[in-house]
Design a protein around this motif. Structure first.
Motif, PDB file in Angstrom:
ATOM      1  N   LYS A 193     -77.378  45.666  91.311  1.00  0.00           N
ATOM      2  CA  LYS A 193     -76.315  46.296  92.108  1.00  0.00           C
ATOM      3  C   LYS A 193     -75.711  47.468  91.350  1.00  0.00           C
ATOM      4  N   GLN A 195     -74.005  33.816  96.882  1.00  0.00           N
ATOM      5  CA  GLN A 195     -72.852  34.649  96.555  1.00  0.00           C
ATOM      6  C   GLN A 195     -72.736  35.780  97.554  1.00  0.00           C
ATOM      7  N   SER A 231     -77.757  36.385  89.107  1.00  0.00           N
ATOM      8  CA  SER A 231     -76.979  37.162  90.079  1.00  0.00           C
ATOM      9  C   SER A 231     -77.659  38.516  90.168  1.00  0.00           C
ATOM     10  N   SER A 261     -65.750  36.257  90.527  1.00  0.00           N
ATOM     11  CA  SER A 261     -65.221  37.175  89.527  1.00  0.00           C
ATOM     12  C   SER A 261     -65.638  38.593  89.850  1.00  0.00           C
ATOM     13  N   GLY A 262     -64.802  39.507  89.402  1.00  0.00           N
ATOM     14  CA  GLY A 262     -65.154  40.910  89.570  1.00  0.00           C
ATOM     15  C   GLY A 262     -64.711  41.686  88.355  1.00  0.00           C
ATOM     16  N   SER A 263     -65.146  42.939  88.282  1.00  0.00           N
ATOM     17  CA  SER A 263     -64.732  43.764  87.149  1.00  0.00           C
ATOM     18  C   SER A 263     -65.098  45.215  87.403  1.00  0.00           C
ATOM     19  N   ARG A 274     -79.297  29.369  88.821  1.00  0.00           N
ATOM     20  CA  ARG A 274     -78.855  29.127  87.437  1.00  0.00           C
ATOM     21  C   ARG A 274     -79.274  27.721  87.027  1.00  0.00           C
ATOM     22  N   GLU A 318     -75.815  35.848  82.825  1.00  0.00           N
ATOM     23  CA  GLU A 318     -74.608  35.332  83.470  1.00  0.00           C
ATOM     24  C   GLU A 318     -74.152  34.041  82.800  1.00  0.00           C
ATOM     25  N   ARG A 332     -67.109  48.217  85.586  1.00  0.00           N
ATOM     26  CA  ARG A 332     -68.270  48.138  84.685  1.00  0.00           C
ATOM     27  C   ARG A 332     -68.278  49.324  83.727  1.00  0.00           C
ATOM     28  N   GLY A 349     -67.234  45.878  90.861  1.00  0.00           N
ATOM     29  CA  GLY A 349     -67.575  45.016  91.987  1.00  0.00           C
ATOM     30  C   GLY A 349     -67.116  43.607  91.760  1.00  0.00           C
ATOM     31  N   ILE A 350     -67.573  42.760  92.631  1.00  0.00           N
ATOM     32  CA  ILE A 350     -67.123  41.371  92.622  1.00  0.00           C
ATOM     33  C   ILE A 350     -68.183  40.520  93.309  1.00  0.00           C
ATOM     34  N   ALA A 351     -68.192  39.241  93.020  1.00  0.00           N
ATOM     35  CA  ALA A 351     -69.055  38.323  93.771  1.00  0.00           C
ATOM     36  C   ALA A 351     -68.284  37.035  93.997  1.00  0.00           C
ATOM     37  N   GLN A 368     -76.583  41.272  89.430  1.00  0.00           N
ATOM     38  CA  GLN A 368     -75.686  42.162  88.688  1.00  0.00           C
ATOM     39  C   GLN A 368     -76.303  43.514  88.313  1.00  0.00           C
ATOM     40  N   HIS A 407     -66.620  37.393  80.360  1.00  0.00           N
ATOM     41  CA  HIS A 407     -67.177  37.357  81.714  1.00  0.00           C
ATOM     42  C   HIS A 407     -68.666  37.671  81.635  1.00  0.00           C
ATOM     43  N   HIS A 408     -69.010  38.944  81.517  1.00  0.00           N
ATOM     44  CA  HIS A 408     -70.384  39.307  81.176  1.00  0.00           C
ATOM     45  C   HIS A 408     -70.361  40.629  80.427  1.00  0.00           C
TER      46      HIS A 408
HETATM   47  N1  ASP Z   1     -72.324  39.049  88.714  1.00  0.00           N
HETATM   48  C1  ASP Z   1     -71.039  38.442  88.498  1.00  0.00           C
HETATM   49  C2  ASP Z   1     -71.157  36.921  88.620  1.00  0.00           C
HETATM   50  O1  ASP Z   1     -72.103  36.429  89.188  1.00  0.00           O
HETATM   51  C3  ASP Z   1     -70.008  38.907  89.470  1.00  0.00           C
HETATM   52  C4  ASP Z   1     -69.662  40.338  89.318  1.00  0.00           C
HETATM   53  O2  ASP Z   1     -69.231  40.740  88.223  1.00  0.00           O
HETATM   54  O3  ASP Z   1     -69.801  41.075  90.303  1.00  0.00           O
HETATM   55  O4  ASP Z   1     -70.280  36.221  88.184  1.00  0.00           O
END
Ligand code: ASP
Length: 607
Positions: free
Chosen positions: A211, A244, A206, A491-493, A230, A184, A495, A536-538, A208, A460-461
């Motif tokens: 999930k 989160q 997270s 943020s969300g996206s 973190r 992250e 995947r 998803g999103i957090a 991530q 983002h990731h």
């Molecule tokens: N895991 C991501 C974050 O912590 C959020 C996500 O993409 O659901 O920023």
């Protein structure tokens, strides 16, 4: 008698009632033999009174007085008594219990308090002690009305969120705390394994990857109020651990995720404030956000927008701009209208902003004032009259307006200009209070390219679904941020659910097959067992609560936060551990105790 009421409950409707209250002695005062005590708990404050003249027959006034005499400040006490009206003219309209008081007929000291290290009563601004003292005695700090209210608010918020998600078919599923590193973008906290010396777990940045695995496991709609860890350099308002609201859904597109979040946030709003929140939330594209407001999470409640001047000044014989443009940089301006610039931003302020601009990374700050129908400043001689006129028109400059012009590489310049914009808005009081503006920032890139090394980084990731071919010049990512008043809430996206595409993204990020296998082999393999399309999103619960409660720091909405230097003053962590424990873990002990005095104060984060 057991507690009949809390200290926030009694009203004039309770007159004459026999009650038993338990709470803390916040404040007491003696008026000629009549003692008034503010008895407090997390629900409120009730005035209780020792009034010897008013005691019913049979009460031993002397003994009662003696007992009350032992009630030192913040002691935990019990009183029994009768609810009565306050003497006319002494009611306290600010306190919901302020019409009544309780005449004490029995009293008991439940537990005496030492003299508290600071005043817990209503604090006038600036009277609170240093935050480190509040942290050291957090259990007392949390007794303060302000802090207790923040915890109550947070608990209600989380409750509404859970209720909403449960009603919408989401499952709350816990994911491991001890796991493998998640990318992250911060450092991991690592935990040594005793059973397998020399190996380590990482605390999750997270949930991530877990999930996403839950989606492959057919769980379809997942949520968790998840603790994330973190290890970042101390920056203002970051915590080593934070909470989160983490969500993942299968068979969705971006709009489905956003619609669900809007439903959740507006339900939360209704529950907390009884008001409707307008939906859908507006969207702003990443590039627009940067170029208009100098931030990917812009505060759009006030103006001071930037206007692009790159093409307007391209032919100006002004060396500084020429050099920047030759390197592919940008030039942009901000117009401080006459009503602001004329009266509130004088020559000295301009110098102050030039100094500030340098401090936040801008090479300099060019300014021009619109006077007698023309742009004026010490550098106009480097511009032709046509270019000056063109700047004036493009910026919509009118008599008395002040233009600030910035120049440099695209991202760094806009970002720094965004800090300047915020600073000016703060100085001039342009930021409206109590206005909440949610919006989506989207149309983000998939990668960022390091201008020096040319290396690709995930915007983002690395699990974000690319929007086009990875070999295209520009690759968009299916990701978005939920923002509120100049803050990123989360943020969300969508995947990646194709293992080959996931590998291709890792390659693009510079990981070779061996690294991919070592770090993400299990994850890529998981995608090859019929992974559904998912996303998803957090969102950060701490940040959300802090903004809604208008608290300066997330520390004010966390029961037991670390201080700005990542230290818990309450329990003294992080701390050294005994050598035998380190030996057991086969880790060498580091020399020297943690000296909290030696750690430098972190720089304030600029945005
Ligand atoms: N895991 C991501 C974050 O912590 C959020 C996500 O993409 O659901 O920023």
């Amino acid at each position: 008698m057991r507690r009949t009421n809390t200290c926030g409950e009694l009203r004039s409707a309770d007159l004459g009632k026999e009650v038993c209250l338990q709470g803390w002695v916040r404040f007491s005062r003696d008026h000629g033999g009549v003692a008034f005590i503010d008895l407090a708990d997390r629900y409120g404050i009730t005035q209780v009174v020792f009034d010897p003249e008013a005691l019913p027959a049979g009460v031993d006034a002397k003994r009662l007085e003696e007992t009350i005499g032992t009630f030192s400040r913040e002691s935990c006490v019990q009183i029994n008594g009768t609810v009565r009206n306050r003497v006319e003219g002494t009611e306290d309209a600010r306190n919901p219990t302020g019409e009544i008081e309780v005449l004490i007929t029995e009293a008991e000291l439940l537990n005496r308090s030492k003299l508290p290290p600071f005043e817990l009563g209503d604090q006038k601004e600036g009277v609170l002690p240093d935050e480190d003292i509040r942290m050291k005695y957090r259990y007392l700090d949390l007794r303060r009305t302000d802090m207790a209210q923040a915890l109550v608010f947070r608990s209600r918020l989380v409750h509404i969120v859970r209720q909403y998600l449960e009603q919408n078919g989401f499952l709350e599923i816990e994911t491991p705390i001890l796991g493998r590193s998640t990318p992250e973008g911060a450092r991991d906290y690592i935990v040594p394994s005793r059973i397998h010396p020399g190996t380590f777990y990482a605390l999750p940045q997270s949930p991530q990857q877990f999930k996403q695995m839950l989606m492959v496991a057919s769980m379809d709609r997942y949520y968790q109020v998840a603790r994330c860890f973190r290890d970042e350099d101390s920056r203002k308002d970051r915590q080593p651990e934070f909470t989160q609201l983490d969500i993942e859904m299968s068979f969705v597109d971006m709009k489905d995720i956003q619609d669900m979040m809007e439903g959740l946030v507006s339900t939360m709003w209704k529950g907390l404030y009884g008001e409707d929140l307008p939906t859908p939330f507006p969207h702003i594209a990443y590039r627009d956000a940067m170029e208009r407001f100098g931030s990917d999470k812009p505060d759009m409640r006030y103006g001071l927008e930037f206007t692009k001047l790159t093409d307007v000044v391209r032919d100006a014989p002004y060396k500084i701009f020429q050099n920047i443009l030759a390197e592919g940089g940008i030039v942009a301006g901000m117009n401080l209208k006459a009503d602001i610039a004329g009266s509130k931003v004088g020559r000295n302020d301009v110098d102050r902003y030039i100094a500030y601009a340098k401090k936040v990374g801008l090479g300099g700050l060019t300014w021009m004032r619109c006077e007698d129908g023309k742009l004026n400043s010490n550098i106009v001689k480097y511009f032709t009259p046509e270019i000056l006129e063109n700047i004036k028109v493009t910026m919509g400059a009118e008599e008395g307006d002040l233009l600030f012009i910035v120049a440099g590489p695209w991202k760094a310049t806009y970002e720094s200009a965004g800090f300047l914009r915020k600073k000016i808005a703060e100085d001039l009081g342009l930021i409206p209070e109590n206005e909440f503006q949610f919006f989506w920032m989207d149309q983000c890139p998939m990668f960022e390219i390091d201008p020096v090394s040319g290396k690709y980084d995930a915007f983002h990731h690395p699990f974000v679904l690319p929007q086009n071919d990875l070999d295209d010049d520009y690759v968009g990512g299916a990701c978005f941020d939920l923002c509120l008043n100049g803050n990123e809430l989360g943020s969300g996206s969508l995947r990646i659910h194709d293992p080959e595409l996931q590998k291709a993204v890792f390659h693009k990020l510079g990981l070779d097959d061996e690294r991919i296998e070592r770090n993400f082999g299990y994850f890529v393999e998981m995608l090859s067992y019929g992974a559904p399309p998912h996303g998803g999103i957090a969102i950060g619960i701490d940040r959300l609560c802090a903004i809604l409660l208008n608290r300066e720091s997330i520390r004010d909405v966390i029961a037991f936060p670390k201080n700005r230097r990542a230290i818990s003053l309450l329990d003294g962590s992080p701390s050294k551990v005994d050598d035998d424990k380190l030996e057991e873990l086969q880790i060498l002990s580091l020399a020297g105790d943690l000296d909290i005095g030696d750690i430098e104060e972190p720089m304030d984060e600029e945005n």
